[in-house]
Structures are given as structure tokens and as C-alpha cells.
Design an enzyme around this catalytic site. Structure first.
Site, PDB file in Angstrom:
ATOM      1  CD  GLU A 102      59.881 -22.745 -26.180  1.00  0.00           C
ATOM      2  OE1 GLU A 102      59.227 -23.733 -26.592  1.00  0.00           O
ATOM      3  OE2 GLU A 102      60.727 -22.150 -26.867  1.00  0.00           O
ATOM      4  CG  ASP A 103      59.722 -27.143 -25.162  1.00  0.00           C
ATOM      5  OD1 ASP A 103      60.204 -26.004 -25.291  1.00  0.00           O
ATOM      6  OD2 ASP A 103      60.105 -28.116 -25.841  1.00  0.00           O
ATOM      7  CG  ASP A 106      69.154 -25.194 -22.283  1.00  0.00           C
ATOM      8  OD1 ASP A 106      69.200 -25.829 -21.233  1.00  0.00           O
ATOM      9  OD2 ASP A 106      70.067 -25.242 -23.133  1.00  0.00           O
ATOM     10  CE  LYS A 134      67.643 -28.436 -19.001  1.00  0.00           C
ATOM     11  NZ  LYS A 134      68.365 -29.063 -20.143  1.00  0.00           N
ATOM     12  CG  PHE A 155      68.831 -33.933 -22.536  1.00  0.00           C
ATOM     13  CD1 PHE A 155      68.691 -32.804 -23.324  1.00  0.00           C
ATOM     14  CD2 PHE A 155      68.237 -35.112 -22.969  1.00  0.00           C
ATOM     15  CE1 PHE A 155      67.981 -32.844 -24.522  1.00  0.00           C
ATOM     16  CE2 PHE A 155      67.520 -35.164 -24.157  1.00  0.00           C
ATOM     17  CZ  PHE A 155      67.393 -34.029 -24.930  1.00  0.00           C
ATOM     18  CG  ASP A 162      62.766 -34.148 -29.220  1.00  0.00           C
ATOM     19  OD1 ASP A 162      62.735 -32.994 -28.728  1.00  0.00           O
ATOM     20  OD2 ASP A 162      63.493 -34.451 -30.178  1.00  0.00           O
ATOM     21  NE  ARG A 168      58.773 -34.222 -30.502  1.00  0.00           N
ATOM     22  CZ  ARG A 168      59.551 -33.158 -30.324  1.00  0.00           C
ATOM     23  NH1 ARG A 168      59.424 -32.435 -29.232  1.00  0.00           N
ATOM     24  NH2 ARG A 168      60.455 -32.813 -31.215  1.00  0.00           N
ATOM     25  NE  ARG A 171      49.098 -41.310 -19.318  1.00  0.00           N
ATOM     26  CZ  ARG A 171      47.893 -40.772 -19.120  1.00  0.00           C
ATOM     27  NH1 ARG A 171      47.695 -39.911 -18.147  1.00  0.00           N
ATOM     28  NH2 ARG A 171      46.875 -41.115 -19.872  1.00  0.00           N
TER      29      ARG A 171
HETATM   30  P1  5GP Z   1      67.530 -22.387 -25.626  1.00  0.00           P
HETATM   31  O1  5GP Z   1      67.567 -21.548 -26.871  1.00  0.00           O
HETATM   32  O2  5GP Z   1      66.785 -21.744 -24.506  1.00  0.00           O
HETATM   33  O3  5GP Z   1      68.920 -22.774 -25.211  1.00  0.00           O
HETATM   34  O4  5GP Z   1      66.879 -23.750 -26.028  1.00  0.00           O
HETATM   35  C1  5GP Z   1      65.536 -23.967 -25.900  1.00  0.00           C
HETATM   36  C2  5GP Z   1      65.140 -25.214 -26.649  1.00  0.00           C
HETATM   37  O5  5GP Z   1      66.108 -26.251 -26.444  1.00  0.00           O
HETATM   38  C3  5GP Z   1      63.842 -25.788 -26.103  1.00  0.00           C
HETATM   39  O6  5GP Z   1      62.732 -25.251 -26.755  1.00  0.00           O
HETATM   40  C4  5GP Z   1      64.023 -27.265 -26.351  1.00  0.00           C
HETATM   41  O7  5GP Z   1      63.614 -27.575 -27.656  1.00  0.00           O
HETATM   42  C5  5GP Z   1      65.509 -27.483 -26.243  1.00  0.00           C
HETATM   43  N1  5GP Z   1      65.935 -28.006 -24.927  1.00  0.00           N
HETATM   44  C6  5GP Z   1      66.640 -27.357 -23.970  1.00  0.00           C
HETATM   45  N2  5GP Z   1      66.882 -28.153 -22.908  1.00  0.00           N
HETATM   46  C7  5GP Z   1      66.294 -29.335 -23.190  1.00  0.00           C
HETATM   47  C8  5GP Z   1      66.177 -30.582 -22.460  1.00  0.00           C
HETATM   48  O8  5GP Z   1      66.658 -30.793 -21.338  1.00  0.00           O
HETATM   49  N3  5GP Z   1      65.484 -31.576 -23.092  1.00  0.00           N
HETATM   50  C9  5GP Z   1      64.938 -31.434 -24.334  1.00  0.00           C
HETATM   51  N4  5GP Z   1      64.294 -32.467 -24.829  1.00  0.00           N
HETATM   52  N5  5GP Z   1      65.020 -30.285 -25.031  1.00  0.00           N
HETATM   53  C10 5GP Z   1      65.690 -29.244 -24.469  1.00  0.00           C
HETATM   54 MG    MG Z   2      60.740 -25.439 -27.384  1.00  0.00          MG
END
Ligand code: 5GP
Ligand code: MG
Length: 179
Positions: A102-103, A106, A134, A155, A162, A168, A171
Site C-alpha cells: 500500500e502507498d 491514514d 500517518k 497532505f 496524487d 503521481r 520521483r
Molecule cells: P485511509 O483509509 O487510511 O484513511 O486512507 C488511505 C488512502 O487515502 C491512501 O491509500 C491514499 O489513497 C489516501 N491518502 C491518505 N493520505 C494521503 C496523502 O497525504 N496524500 C495522498 N495523495 N493520498 C492520501
Molecule cells: Mg492507497
């Protein structure tokens, strides 16, 4: 320091490619060590994790499979908490060790729902490998096995992540200015 502009927002360099690759390589080494002999299935969650997945997998040297799934919970720059269906999982994961790639985690709600969906398919074990966490925003109990980097609540974009579909391709990872 480099500043980029995406739509109405500005972002400044936060984590360099060099630092990212150092931590991703470390995570790969941990996975190689822990999952030797288990022939894991890496499940990359698109779109955000495509760069992380590529760099991670270049450093995985144990036998494994890689597959890509999709689900989206984000619209603009704040988490909605809504999660779409899991699409693209064609593999039988019964009895397998699955590593979710996963990226960013949050609130953790996306990950929690994904794990619930996967558990219904009877894997042997599910592990989480995430580029970013986070920690101050986590709302649910999650056992996160592999983390490249912890970051503050701001953020961020770049390295796969993105803002409204853009950014996206960078680098480095950039953080928002003038929130
Ligand atoms: P969660 O369900 O953990 O709150 O959200 C996770 C998803 O929110 C991540 O997979 C991502 O797509 C998006 N996300 C959360 N924080 C950020 C951020 O700081 N930047 C971006 N671009 N996406 C985020
Ligand atoms: Mg994601």
C-alpha cells in the site's frame, strides 16, 4: 528545495528519492528475511502504490507472485471513509501468505476493510507493507508489519501519490504548503 504547483495547491520537496529508496530497500530486506520459504503473493493496491511496488519488488529475492488490485477511498485531499469494491483479484489466495503493498495508511479504514475482504478468502496469513503511515491519524487497530516511513498529518504527493489525479509521476515526495 523544489516547489511544484498542482491545480490550486503548492507542494515542496519533503522526502527525496534517495531517502525513499534507502527505506524501501530496508523493507525489502526485512520481507526477504521474514518470508523466506513461504512463497508470498504480493498484492499491490493501485494506483498509489505503483512506484513503491516497483522499487520494492526489484529488491525482493525470494520466490513470489505479484498481483494488482484496485480500490479507491479518496476524492480530492480528504479521506471520505468510503471504500469501493475490491477489483482485479483473480488469484486463489487460500492457504497463502499475502503481503498487501500500500502507498499510505491514514485513518487505516481502507486497510481494515481490505483485510476483512481478503480474510473471507481464507489466506494463511496477511501482512501489510506500506510506504507511509500517518501515525497520528490512525483510527483503527492495525498490525502494520512493514513501514518504510512515518510522516506527519500533512497532505503529500509524488512517488505514486496524487492530488486529484495529478503528481503521481514525481520521483520525490512533496508536502503541501499554505494548507
Ligand atoms: P485511509 O483509509 O487510511 O484513511 O486512507 C488511505 C488512502 O487515502 C491512501 O491509500 C491514499 O489513497 C489516501 N491518502 C491518505 N493520505 C494521503 C496523502 O497525504 N496524500 C495522498 N495523495 N493520498 C492520501
Ligand atoms: Mg492507497
Amino acid at each position: 528545495m523544489n516547489t511544484i504547483h498542482i491545480k490550486d495547491k503548492s507542494f515542496t520537496t519533503f522526502i527525496t528519492e534517495e531517502k525513499i529508496l534507502k527505506e524501501v530497500t530496508r523493507v525489502a530486506a526485512e520481507i526477504n528475511r521474514d518470508l523466506k520459504g513461504s512463497e508470498p503473493l504480493f498484492l499491490s493496491v493501485l494506483n498509489g502504490s505503483f512506484m513503491f511496488t516497483a522499487d520494492l519488488m526489484k529488491n525482493i529475492d525470494i520466490p513470489c507472485d505479484i498481483s494488482f488490485v484496485k480500490l479507491a477511498s479518496y476524492c480530492g485531499d480528504s479521506s471520505t471513509g468510503k471504500v469501493k469494491e475490491l477489483v482485479g483479484l483473480n488469484e486463489d489466495i487460500t492457504g497463502r501468505t499475502v503481503v498487501i503493498v500500500e502507498d499510505i495508511i491514514d485513518t487505516g479504514i481502507t486497510m481494515q476493510r481490505l483485510i476483512k475482504t481478503l480474510k473471507a478468502r481464507n489466506p494463511k496469513e496477511i501482512r501489510i507493507a506500506t510506504l507511509l503511515v500517518k501515525p497520528d491519524k490512525l483510527q483503527v487497530e492495525l498490525d502494520i508489519d512493514y513501514v518504510a516511513m512515518n510522516i506527519p498529518n500533512d497532505f503529500i504527493v509524488g512517488y505514486g501519490l496524487d492530488y486529484d489525479g495529478k503528481g503521481r509521476n514525481y520521483r520525490d515526495i512533496y508536502t503541501i504548503v499554505n494548507k
